[in-house]
Design a protein around this motif. Structure first.
Motif, PDB file in Angstrom:
ATOM      1  N   GLY A 151       2.429  31.796   3.462  1.00 47.88           N
ATOM      2  CA  GLY A 151       2.050  31.359   2.127  1.00 47.88           C
ATOM      3  C   GLY A 151       0.829  31.962   1.478  1.00 47.88           C
ATOM      4  O   GLY A 151       0.194  31.302   0.662  1.00 47.88           O
ATOM      5  N   PRO A 152       0.449  33.210   1.743  1.00 45.58           N
ATOM      6  CA  PRO A 152      -0.760  33.753   1.110  1.00 45.58           C
ATOM      7  C   PRO A 152      -0.644  33.952  -0.399  1.00 45.58           C
ATOM      8  O   PRO A 152      -1.652  33.995  -1.094  1.00 45.58           O
ATOM      9  CB  PRO A 152      -0.974  35.087   1.827  1.00 45.58           C
ATOM     10  N   PHE A 153       0.594  34.088  -0.914  1.00 48.33           N
ATOM     11  CA  PHE A 153       0.782  34.093  -2.370  1.00 48.33           C
ATOM     12  C   PHE A 153       0.857  32.663  -2.903  1.00 48.33           C
ATOM     13  O   PHE A 153       0.300  32.337  -3.952  1.00 48.33           O
ATOM     14  CB  PHE A 153       2.086  34.811  -2.751  1.00 48.33           C
ATOM     15  N   ALA A 154       1.567  31.825  -2.165  1.00 49.12           N
ATOM     16  CA  ALA A 154       1.948  30.523  -2.710  1.00 49.12           C
ATOM     17  C   ALA A 154       0.887  29.451  -2.563  1.00 49.12           C
ATOM     18  O   ALA A 154       0.680  28.645  -3.475  1.00 49.12           O
ATOM     19  CB  ALA A 154       3.237  30.057  -2.026  1.00 49.12           C
ATOM     20  N   ILE A 155       0.227  29.407  -1.431  1.00 51.96           N
ATOM     21  CA  ILE A 155      -0.703  28.302  -1.171  1.00 51.96           C
ATOM     22  C   ILE A 155      -1.795  28.172  -2.229  1.00 51.96           C
ATOM     23  O   ILE A 155      -2.126  27.057  -2.635  1.00 51.96           O
ATOM     24  CB  ILE A 155      -1.290  28.430   0.251  1.00 51.96           C
ATOM     25  N   PRO A 156      -2.368  29.274  -2.736  1.00 53.46           N
ATOM     26  CA  PRO A 156      -3.394  29.099  -3.769  1.00 53.46           C
ATOM     27  C   PRO A 156      -2.875  28.491  -5.075  1.00 53.46           C
ATOM     28  O   PRO A 156      -3.669  28.016  -5.882  1.00 53.46           O
ATOM     29  CB  PRO A 156      -3.897  30.536  -3.999  1.00 53.46           C
ATOM     30  N   VAL A 157      -1.528  28.501  -5.326  1.00 56.93           N
ATOM     31  CA  VAL A 157      -1.027  28.052  -6.634  1.00 56.93           C
ATOM     32  C   VAL A 157       0.151  27.086  -6.548  1.00 56.93           C
ATOM     33  O   VAL A 157       0.543  26.502  -7.569  1.00 56.93           O
ATOM     34  CB  VAL A 157      -0.599  29.273  -7.482  1.00 56.93           C
ATOM     35  N   LYS A 158       0.801  26.916  -5.376  1.00 59.90           N
ATOM     36  CA  LYS A 158       2.072  26.196  -5.310  1.00 59.90           C
ATOM     37  C   LYS A 158       1.947  24.931  -4.505  1.00 59.90           C
ATOM     38  O   LYS A 158       1.257  24.894  -3.512  1.00 59.90           O
ATOM     39  CB  LYS A 158       3.119  27.124  -4.658  1.00 59.90           C
ATOM     40  N   TRP A 164       1.801  38.566   9.540  1.00 64.44           N
ATOM     41  CA  TRP A 164       0.528  38.510   8.820  1.00 64.44           C
ATOM     42  C   TRP A 164      -0.093  39.892   8.851  1.00 64.44           C
ATOM     43  O   TRP A 164      -0.196  40.518   9.912  1.00 64.44           O
ATOM     44  CB  TRP A 164      -0.426  37.496   9.443  1.00 64.44           C
ATOM     45  N   ASN A 165      -0.514  40.362   7.690  1.00 58.24           N
ATOM     46  CA  ASN A 165      -1.163  41.667   7.604  1.00 58.24           C
ATOM     47  C   ASN A 165      -2.432  41.523   6.767  1.00 58.24           C
ATOM     48  O   ASN A 165      -2.358  41.316   5.554  1.00 58.24           O
ATOM     49  CB  ASN A 165      -0.230  42.697   6.959  1.00 58.24           C
ATOM     50  N   PRO A 166      -3.619  41.645   7.387  1.00 59.73           N
ATOM     51  CA  PRO A 166      -4.866  41.488   6.637  1.00 59.73           C
ATOM     52  C   PRO A 166      -5.068  42.560   5.574  1.00 59.73           C
ATOM     53  O   PRO A 166      -5.864  42.373   4.648  1.00 59.73           O
ATOM     54  CB  PRO A 166      -5.945  41.571   7.726  1.00 59.73           C
ATOM     55  N   ARG A 167      -4.334  43.662   5.673  1.00 62.70           N
ATOM     56  CA  ARG A 167      -4.475  44.732   4.674  1.00 62.70           C
ATOM     57  C   ARG A 167      -3.868  44.348   3.326  1.00 62.70           C
ATOM     58  O   ARG A 167      -4.041  45.060   2.337  1.00 62.70           O
ATOM     59  CB  ARG A 167      -3.816  46.015   5.194  1.00 62.70           C
ATOM     60  N   LEU A 168      -3.136  43.234   3.277  1.00 65.34           N
ATOM     61  CA  LEU A 168      -2.505  42.801   2.025  1.00 65.34           C
ATOM     62  C   LEU A 168      -3.349  41.786   1.259  1.00 65.34           C
ATOM     63  O   LEU A 168      -2.906  41.251   0.246  1.00 65.34           O
ATOM     64  CB  LEU A 168      -1.120  42.203   2.314  1.00 65.34           C
ATOM     65  N   SER A 169      -4.542  41.538   1.726  1.00 68.61           N
ATOM     66  CA  SER A 169      -5.406  40.550   1.071  1.00 68.61           C
ATOM     67  C   SER A 169      -5.624  40.866  -0.406  1.00 68.61           C
ATOM     68  O   SER A 169      -5.544  39.991  -1.268  1.00 68.61           O
ATOM     69  CB  SER A 169      -6.755  40.482   1.806  1.00 68.61           C
ATOM     70  N   THR A 170      -5.893  42.130  -0.712  1.00 67.25           N
ATOM     71  CA  THR A 170      -6.139  42.520  -2.112  1.00 67.25           C
ATOM     72  C   THR A 170      -4.892  42.338  -2.959  1.00 67.25           C
ATOM     73  O   THR A 170      -4.963  41.931  -4.122  1.00 67.25           O
ATOM     74  CB  THR A 170      -6.609  43.979  -2.173  1.00 67.25           C
ATOM     75  N   GLU A 171      -3.730  42.622  -2.389  1.00 62.74           N
ATOM     76  CA  GLU A 171      -2.484  42.456  -3.133  1.00 62.74           C
ATOM     77  C   GLU A 171      -2.202  40.981  -3.408  1.00 62.74           C
ATOM     78  O   GLU A 171      -1.734  40.619  -4.496  1.00 62.74           O
ATOM     79  CB  GLU A 171      -1.329  43.082  -2.353  1.00 62.74           C
ATOM     80  N   HIS A 172      -2.487  40.130  -2.443  1.00 62.89           N
ATOM     81  CA  HIS A 172      -2.325  38.690  -2.677  1.00 62.89           C
ATOM     82  C   HIS A 172      -3.192  38.241  -3.850  1.00 62.89           C
ATOM     83  O   HIS A 172      -2.742  37.482  -4.718  1.00 62.89           O
ATOM     84  CB  HIS A 172      -2.713  37.904  -1.420  1.00 62.89           C
ATOM     85  N   SER A 173      -4.422  38.719  -3.891  1.00 61.03           N
ATOM     86  CA  SER A 173      -5.333  38.361  -4.990  1.00 61.03           C
ATOM     87  C   SER A 173      -4.841  38.914  -6.315  1.00 61.03           C
ATOM     88  O   SER A 173      -4.926  38.258  -7.356  1.00 61.03           O
ATOM     89  CB  SER A 173      -6.746  38.893  -4.700  1.00 61.03           C
ATOM     90  N   ARG A 174      -4.335  40.146  -6.295  1.00 60.85           N
ATOM     91  CA  ARG A 174      -3.885  40.775  -7.544  1.00 60.85           C
ATOM     92  C   ARG A 174      -2.804  39.948  -8.227  1.00 60.85           C
ATOM     93  O   ARG A 174      -2.831  39.758  -9.457  1.00 60.85           O
ATOM     94  CB  ARG A 174      -3.346  42.176  -7.241  1.00 60.85           C
ATOM     95  N   ILE A 175      -1.864  39.430  -7.445  1.00 57.00           N
ATOM     96  CA  ILE A 175      -0.779  38.642  -8.034  1.00 57.00           C
ATOM     97  C   ILE A 175      -1.268  37.275  -8.488  1.00 57.00           C
ATOM     98  O   ILE A 175      -0.976  36.841  -9.612  1.00 57.00           O
ATOM     99  CB  ILE A 175       0.373  38.491  -7.024  1.00 57.00           C
TER     100      ILE A 175
END
Length: 471
Positions: free
Chosen positions: A312-319, A283-294
């Motif tokens: 699942g920071p990419f997947a959970i919001p949409v999958k 887990w890297n909190p610095r990737l929060s903006t990148e998760h949102s961008r995608i």
């Protein structure tokens, strides 16, 4: 009265200087130690005719000391804490002399609005304290680098003091500083060897402070961990990474430096709460903006495949479908099956997009080979082909071109004219994390297709290579 001084002056790099002063009045209050010398300097700076002469007969003005430099001198921990490896909070006690102004307690609030410039501005130190000799009065802490005598007040400030019937005479107060009064950076700067880099930042993962200490900091690692806990509310554990993140499961070994050993933590990102064991997942909190961008690229009905999902920071919001498979098996199994349906005979009526995220920067490019001849049959319109977002590290002087060439080599095509490259973040000196985005060509995705196939050329992803920095 006219006074002349002959002073041997060294602090600013001159071996010998002559300081000439004309018409300088020194008052009795100069005996305020250790403020007397600073007071003298302030008066000299106001006096016309000051000049400095070095041994080479050249003239120069006295350089001003930066406020933060002077602040670090007076409000820095005691020098004898240097080299401390086990935290002793009692060793940080220090007494400094601060100028104060005595006022009646009922006018303090009104007066403070007019003394913002003159008042002490130091986090963690009260600007107004009780007068130990008079319970009806209060002492206002003043800036020791601005306020020396009653002459230090500006005209407007003196006017307010006169209106409120306040004597502008400045007194001295011995202020005791303790461990609680110093910031983490100040403590570590005082403890670590002089001139060495100081660790004051970390990645926060719930209640855990994740540090990445350098070799020269390791003898002080337990002290550093405890300081991070002490100075950051909500942090109850400090850990240090002790190996590189280069294994199959993208996690790392860590050492608990101080605090509790509980690695089960909760973090909140983009309105979702994740709970996980930080010792077992990445887990890297610095990737929060990148998760949102995608995720913000997606529209209702779009499909997202997250090949290396982690927590699942990419997947959970949409999958909603979850698989526990090796990345290659996932691409050649569930992803292939879904793409066969999405790109089947009824695909021309489909208006939504398919995105495939591959966030395993150390190895993701190697997995691009799984797309070769993935599908059977005849390709449909290329605008429906899946869009890949593949992450990678690069130490190349031209990181964008480097990532395009390496991804193109795995696929057997050139991606320079049909991909975009996004700079995610700087990982280390000369090491960047990037995301290359492209639509998979029919010649790669389908069996029995050639790179020069007839009507299935792939349009570029709107823009050619771009690097945009995330803050």
């Amino acid at each position: 009265m006219t006074t002349f001084f002959r002073i041997l002056w060294r602090p600013f790099g001159f071996s010998r200087k002559l300081l000439k002063v004309e018409s300088c009045r020194i008052t009795e209050s100069e005996s305020l130690i250790p403020l007397a010398w600073a007071s003298l300097i302030q008066k000299l700076s106001r006096t016309p005719g000051i000049f400095l002469l070095d041994q080479r007969k050249r003239f120069s003005t006295m350089p001003e000391i930066e406020t933060h430099q002077r602040d670090s001198e007076l409000f820095s921990p005691p020098s004898d804490v240097r080299g401390m490896t086990e935290l002793d909070r009692t060793a940080f006690k220090k007494t400094v002399t601060i100028p104060v102004l005595k006022v009646r307690k009922e006018i303090v609030n009104k007066l403070m609005r007019s003394l913002k410039r003159a008042a002490l501005q130091r986090p963690g130190i009260k600007r107004v304290i009780e007068d130990p000799e008079d319970e009806e009065s209060r002492l206002i802490m003043l800036d020791p680098y601005k306020m020396f005598t009653d002459d230090s007040f500006e005209k407007g400030e003196l006017s307010i003091l006169k209106q409120l019937n306040v004597n502008p005479q400045i007194s001295k107060y011995n202020l005791e500083l303790t461990y609680e009064n110093f910031k983490s950076e100040e403590i570590l700067k005082a403890v670590l060897p002089e001139g060495q880099d100081v660790t004051s930042g970390f990645s926060r993962v719930g209640h855990i402070a994740h540090l990445n200490l350098r070799d020269h900091q390791l003898p002080y690692k337990h002290l550093i961990g405890q300081v991070m806990i002490d100075k950051n509310p909500g942090i109850t554990s400090a850990v240090n990474k002790i190996n590189n993140i280069d294994n199959t499961y993208r996690n790392f070994q860590m050492e608990v430096l101080s605090g509790e050993e509980n690695m089960m933590t909760k973090v909140r990102e983009n309105n979702y709460t994740y709970e996980f064991d930080f010792s077992k997942v990445y887990w890297n909190p610095r990737l929060s903006t990148e998760h949102s961008r995608i995720t913000e690229l997606l529209k209702p009905g779009d499909v997202l495949f997250d090949v290396f999902a982690g927590v699942g920071p990419f997947a959970i919001p949409v999958k909603v479908k979850v698989f526990n498979l090796d990345g290659k098996d996932f691409l050649q199994g569930p992803v292939r099956e879904e793409l066969m349906q999405q790109l089947g005979p009824l695909s021309k009526e489909r208006k939504h997009s398919v995105h495939i995220v591959m966030n395993l920067p150390a190895k993701a490019i190697e997995f691009l080979s799984a797309f070769k001849s993935l599908l059977d049959g005849q390709p449909c319109g290329s605008e429906l082909f899946p869009i890949v977002h593949c992450y990678s590290f690069s130490k190349d002087a031209n990181p964008a071109k480097d990532v395009q060439q390496r991804a193109g080599t795995v696929l057997g095509i050139s991606l320079e004219a049909c991909s975009s490259v996004h700079l995610v973040r700087n990982v280390a000196p000369n090491k960047e994390m990037l995301c290359i985005t492209f639509r998979i060509p029919a010649a790669i995705l389908y069996k029995n297709q050639t790179l020069n196939g007839d009507n299935h050329e792939d349009p570029p992803i709107k823009q050619k290579t771009q690097i945009a920095s995330i803050t």
